[in-house]
Design a protein around this motif. Sequence first.
Motif, PDB file in Angstrom:
ATOM      1  N   ARG A 161      -8.149 -20.406   1.280  1.00 10.32           N
ATOM      2  CA  ARG A 161      -7.004 -19.877   0.525  1.00 10.32           C
ATOM      3  C   ARG A 161      -6.089 -19.100   1.472  1.00 10.32           C
ATOM      4  NH1 ARG A 161      -8.806 -17.824  -5.368  1.00 10.32           N
ATOM      5  NH2 ARG A 161      -6.599 -18.257  -5.628  1.00 10.32           N
ATOM      6  N   PRO A 162      -5.433 -19.800   2.384  1.00  9.31           N
ATOM      7  CA  PRO A 162      -4.588 -19.101   3.364  1.00  9.31           C
ATOM      8  C   PRO A 162      -3.416 -18.367   2.741  1.00  9.31           C
ATOM      9  CG  PRO A 162      -4.230 -21.480   3.451  1.00  9.31           C
ATOM     10  CD  PRO A 162      -5.401 -21.262   2.559  1.00  9.31           C
ATOM     11  N   ALA A 163      -2.874 -18.889   1.632  1.00 12.92           N
ATOM     12  CA  ALA A 163      -1.735 -18.230   0.996  1.00 12.92           C
ATOM     13  C   ALA A 163      -2.135 -16.853   0.466  1.00 12.92           C
ATOM     14  CB  ALA A 163      -1.189 -19.092  -0.140  1.00 12.92           C
ATOM     15  N   ALA A 164      -3.322 -16.763  -0.120  1.00 11.43           N
ATOM     16  CA  ALA A 164      -3.789 -15.477  -0.629  1.00 11.43           C
ATOM     17  C   ALA A 164      -4.055 -14.500   0.516  1.00 11.43           C
ATOM     18  CB  ALA A 164      -5.057 -15.675  -1.454  1.00 11.43           C
ATOM     19  N   ILE A 165      -4.618 -14.989   1.615  1.00  9.71           N
ATOM     20  CA  ILE A 165      -4.869 -14.127   2.771  1.00  9.71           C
ATOM     21  C   ILE A 165      -3.555 -13.603   3.331  1.00  9.71           C
ATOM     22  CG2 ILE A 165      -5.792 -14.058   5.112  1.00  9.71           C
ATOM     23  CD1 ILE A 165      -7.828 -16.148   4.255  1.00  9.71           C
ATOM     24  N   LEU A 166      -2.564 -14.478   3.422  1.00  8.03           N
ATOM     25  CA  LEU A 166      -1.254 -14.058   3.917  1.00  8.03           C
ATOM     26  C   LEU A 166      -0.621 -13.033   2.989  1.00  8.03           C
ATOM     27  CD1 LEU A 166       1.057 -14.374   5.942  1.00  8.03           C
ATOM     28  CD2 LEU A 166       1.907 -16.300   4.563  1.00  8.03           C
ATOM     29  N   ALA A 167      -0.779 -13.237   1.686  1.00  7.34           N
ATOM     30  CA  ALA A 167      -0.228 -12.276   0.725  1.00  7.34           C
ATOM     31  C   ALA A 167      -0.885 -10.907   0.893  1.00  7.34           C
ATOM     32  CB  ALA A 167      -0.425 -12.791  -0.701  1.00  7.34           C
ATOM     33  N   GLY A 168      -2.198 -10.892   1.094  1.00  9.21           N
ATOM     34  CA  GLY A 168      -2.873  -9.627   1.325  1.00  9.21           C
ATOM     35  C   GLY A 168      -2.417  -8.959   2.611  1.00  9.21           C
ATOM     36  N   TYR A 169      -2.163  -9.750   3.627  1.00  8.29           N
ATOM     37  CA  TYR A 169      -1.700  -9.197   4.902  1.00  8.29           C
ATOM     38  C   TYR A 169      -0.302  -8.616   4.772  1.00  8.29           C
ATOM     39  CZ  TYR A 169      -1.516  -8.833   9.979  1.00  8.29           C
ATOM     40  OH  TYR A 169      -1.446  -8.354  11.264  1.00  8.29           O
ATOM     41  N   VAL A 170       0.542  -9.312   4.038  1.00  9.24           N
ATOM     42  CA  VAL A 170       1.903  -8.816   3.805  1.00  9.24           C
ATOM     43  C   VAL A 170       1.865  -7.506   3.017  1.00  9.24           C
ATOM     44  CG1 VAL A 170       4.063  -9.290   2.584  1.00  9.24           C
ATOM     45  CG2 VAL A 170       3.007 -11.070   3.970  1.00  9.24           C
ATOM     46  N   GLY A 171       1.023  -7.460   1.995  1.00 11.34           N
ATOM     47  CA  GLY A 171       0.906  -6.229   1.227  1.00 11.34           C
ATOM     48  C   GLY A 171       0.398  -5.076   2.063  1.00 11.34           C
ATOM     49  N   GLN A 172      -0.521  -5.379   2.985  1.00  9.42           N
ATOM     50  CA  GLN A 172      -1.129  -4.337   3.805  1.00  9.42           C
ATOM     51  C   GLN A 172      -0.201  -3.805   4.887  1.00  9.42           C
ATOM     52  OE1 GLN A 172      -3.634  -1.727   4.122  1.00  9.42           O
ATOM     53  NE2 GLN A 172      -4.680  -3.447   3.163  1.00  9.42           N
ATOM     54  N   PHE A 173       0.524  -4.682   5.554  1.00 14.69           N
ATOM     55  CA  PHE A 173       1.287  -4.272   6.738  1.00 14.69           C
ATOM     56  C   PHE A 173       2.803  -4.384   6.593  1.00 14.69           C
ATOM     57  CE2 PHE A 173      -2.653  -5.059   9.410  1.00 14.69           C
ATOM     58  CZ  PHE A 173      -2.886  -3.707   9.591  1.00 14.69           C
ATOM     59  N   ILE A 174       3.276  -4.758   5.410  1.00 10.26           N
ATOM     60  CA  ILE A 174       4.727  -4.770   5.179  1.00 10.26           C
ATOM     61  C   ILE A 174       5.079  -3.932   3.954  1.00 10.26           C
ATOM     62  CG2 ILE A 174       6.734  -6.189   4.599  1.00 10.26           C
ATOM     63  CD1 ILE A 174       5.584  -8.426   6.252  1.00 10.26           C
ATOM     64  N   VAL A 175       4.496  -4.271   2.800  1.00 12.10           N
ATOM     65  CA  VAL A 175       4.815  -3.547   1.566  1.00 12.10           C
ATOM     66  C   VAL A 175       4.387  -2.092   1.669  1.00 12.10           C
ATOM     67  CG1 VAL A 175       4.385  -3.411  -0.908  1.00 12.10           C
ATOM     68  CG2 VAL A 175       4.695  -5.650   0.178  1.00 12.10           C
ATOM     69  N   LYS A 176       3.153  -1.870   2.077  1.00 12.47           N
ATOM     70  CA  LYS A 176       2.637  -0.505   2.118  1.00 12.47           C
ATOM     71  C   LYS A 176       3.332   0.369   3.165  1.00 12.47           C
ATOM     72  CE  LYS A 176      -1.499   0.221   3.507  1.00 12.47           C
ATOM     73  NZ  LYS A 176      -2.973   0.101   3.589  1.00 12.47           N
ATOM     74  N   PRO A 177       3.585  -0.124   4.396  1.00  9.73           N
ATOM     75  CA  PRO A 177       4.341   0.713   5.345  1.00  9.73           C
ATOM     76  C   PRO A 177       5.746   1.062   4.855  1.00  9.73           C
ATOM     77  CG  PRO A 177       3.160  -0.988   6.527  1.00  9.73           C
ATOM     78  CD  PRO A 177       3.002  -1.301   5.071  1.00  9.73           C
ATOM     79  N   LEU A 178       6.376   0.128   4.132  1.00  7.16           N
ATOM     80  CA  LEU A 178       7.698   0.441   3.587  1.00  7.16           C
ATOM     81  C   LEU A 178       7.593   1.562   2.555  1.00  7.16           C
ATOM     82  CD1 LEU A 178       9.256  -3.125   3.152  1.00  7.16           C
ATOM     83  CD2 LEU A 178       9.857  -1.390   4.866  1.00  7.16           C
ATOM     84  N   LEU A 179       6.554   1.505   1.727  1.00 10.04           N
ATOM     85  CA  LEU A 179       6.345   2.578   0.758  1.00 10.04           C
ATOM     86  C   LEU A 179       6.019   3.886   1.468  1.00 10.04           C
ATOM     87  CD1 LEU A 179       4.189   0.697  -1.938  1.00 10.04           C
ATOM     88  CD2 LEU A 179       6.575   1.433  -2.154  1.00 10.04           C
ATOM     89  N   GLY A 180       5.221   3.817   2.514  1.00 12.09           N
ATOM     90  CA  GLY A 180       4.891   5.021   3.282  1.00 12.09           C
ATOM     91  C   GLY A 180       6.106   5.636   3.936  1.00 12.09           C
ATOM     92  N   CYS A 181       6.957   4.788   4.474  1.00  8.00           N
ATOM     93  CA  CYS A 181       8.192   5.287   5.077  1.00  8.00           C
ATOM     94  C   CYS A 181       9.075   5.950   4.030  1.00  8.00           C
ATOM     95  CB  CYS A 181       8.924   4.131   5.753  1.00  8.00           C
ATOM     96  SG  CYS A 181      10.453   4.611   6.588  1.00  8.00           S
ATOM     97  N   ALA A 182       9.159   5.344   2.855  1.00 13.22           N
ATOM     98  CA  ALA A 182       9.986   5.902   1.781  1.00 13.22           C
ATOM     99  C   ALA A 182       9.458   7.258   1.325  1.00 13.22           C
ATOM    100  CB  ALA A 182      10.040   4.930   0.601  1.00 13.22           C
ATOM    101  N   PHE A 183       8.171   7.369   1.077  1.00 14.51           N
ATOM    102  CA  PHE A 183       7.619   8.642   0.594  1.00 14.51           C
ATOM    103  C   PHE A 183       7.553   9.686   1.708  1.00 14.51           C
ATOM    104  CE2 PHE A 183       6.064   5.888  -2.842  1.00 14.51           C
ATOM    105  CZ  PHE A 183       6.388   6.672  -3.940  1.00 14.51           C
ATOM    106  N   GLY A 184       7.376   9.245   2.958  1.00 17.42           N
ATOM    107  CA  GLY A 184       7.433  10.189   4.072  1.00 17.42           C
ATOM    108  C   GLY A 184       8.809  10.785   4.229  1.00 17.42           C
ATOM    109  N   THR A 185       9.829   9.946   4.058  1.00 12.80           N
ATOM    110  CA  THR A 185      11.204  10.431   4.133  1.00 12.80           C
ATOM    111  C   THR A 185      11.522  11.362   2.971  1.00 12.80           C
ATOM    112  OG1 THR A 185      11.850   8.348   5.220  1.00 12.80           O
ATOM    113  CG2 THR A 185      13.619   9.700   4.265  1.00 12.80           C
ATOM    114  N   ILE A 186      11.033  11.008   1.772  1.00 13.61           N
ATOM    115  CA  ILE A 186      11.236  11.877   0.611  1.00 13.61           C
ATOM    116  C   ILE A 186      10.582  13.242   0.839  1.00 13.61           C
ATOM    117  CG2 ILE A 186      10.610  12.184  -1.818  1.00 13.61           C
ATOM    118  CD1 ILE A 186      10.916   9.162  -2.162  1.00 13.61           C
ATOM    119  N   ALA A 187       9.402  13.230   1.468  1.00 13.06           N
ATOM    120  CA  ALA A 187       8.701  14.490   1.737  1.00 13.06           C
ATOM    121  C   ALA A 187       9.533  15.423   2.617  1.00 13.06           C
ATOM    122  CB  ALA A 187       7.350  14.202   2.394  1.00 13.06           C
ATOM    123  N   MET A 188      10.208  14.844   3.601  1.00 13.06           N
ATOM    124  CA  MET A 188      10.967  15.670   4.548  1.00 13.06           C
ATOM    125  C   MET A 188      12.359  16.027   4.027  1.00 13.06           C
ATOM    126  SD  MET A 188       9.861  13.909   8.189  1.00 13.06           S
ATOM    127  CE  MET A 188      10.201  12.235   7.636  1.00 13.06           C
TER     128      MET A 188
END
Length: 415
Positions: A161-188
């Motif tokens: 299931r390569p599509a599912a693995i890729l989706a998990g990778y995108v969520g881990q290293f693209i979606v989540k870092p974008l959310l982290g950047c957003a909330f980190g910026t909000i914090a400051m």
Amino acid sequence: MTPTALFLPQQCFQIHQPSLSHKPETSLLVLRQKWLSVPELSWSGFPVPIDSVSPVRTSRFPLSRCVPEKLFTEFELNQTPNAEPEATQILDKKEMSFVDILKGANSILPQVVLASTILALVYPPSFTWFTSRYYAPALGFLMFAVGVNSSEKDFLEAFNRPAAILAGYVGQFIVKPLLGCAFGTIAMTIFGLPTSLGAGIMLTSCVSGAQLSNYATFLTDPSMAPLSIVMTSFSTASAVLVTPILSLLLIGKRLPVDVKGMVSSIMQIVVTPIAAGLLLNRFFPRICNAIRPLLPPLSVFVTALCVGAPLAININSVMSPFGASVLLLVIAFHLSAFIAGYSLTGLVFQNAPDVKALQRTLSYETGMQSSLLALALANRFFQDPLVGVPPAISVVIMSLMGFSLVMLWNKKKNQ
């Protein structure tokens, strides 16, 4: 009535059919047991009255039969098939009970996480002895346990299931870092928190997936557990390069980032222990079978220390005026990650037959990350101790939210 005779040389005898008030199988079994218990019968060639060794003395329907010795064994096995296996099964259960208890230690992990959190808040000295220098070895042990319990077969099956693995990778290293950047910026910016706290939120979002997501997936959708393991292993293995690069992109303009040092540290903490576990499982299976039952309780104990210690050590920062703000931001960050993983998976895989199970799996994978790795990196590569406060809070929040979803989704599935 003429006595029924037993002729041993031919291993053949005659019996009377018992009355309906007697159970045939009981009579035959008693007959054989008493026949074997008489020493003279083994060597005597003379007929012996059957009435002297059998409780069957009369019969309403006399019937002569020639029954070979072999039939006794077959008759007993057919009539009482569960007698001996039941005793064996009971014995096996008794012998394996302790091993089963050890293997099932992970089932109390949610309660242990909650208890560790409460104990760290109520009595911090219970965890303060587990200082930051133990984080890396503790995390390495957890990675080793993952390697020992994994195999090449798990990876091969999940790679279908390569599509599912890729989706998990995108969520881990693209979606989540974008959310982290957003909330980190909000914090400051909005909350006016120190830069180091915003950097801590961003660093937390840049690390690989958490092994607890595999266990949460197993509790909710066991069939998805291998896929979750592959997702986490893939993100963990690539974190040796991806995490330092993301940290440089998100935090580098605010705080200095030692990329080479992070790569070396992740190699020691993550890649090497997992590889050692896989190799041990591959070439020394007997050693793995011997130590595998001990790994779950040890992993639970180490996880409890890793959850309680960061909270206890940073208790003053957590209880400080900005502690509530950091707690709120970390909760919002993880909640957004869980929702994003669930919602985006539903959109991308809406035609999949197991879309709900896949949504839950990717929600765990996106919302839960190795906050302990972020904490180890924060303590090692950032001079300001405040950088480690968001990862320390994240360890607790991530675990509590993840296992709350386990209970919620299991309840809905059972309705």
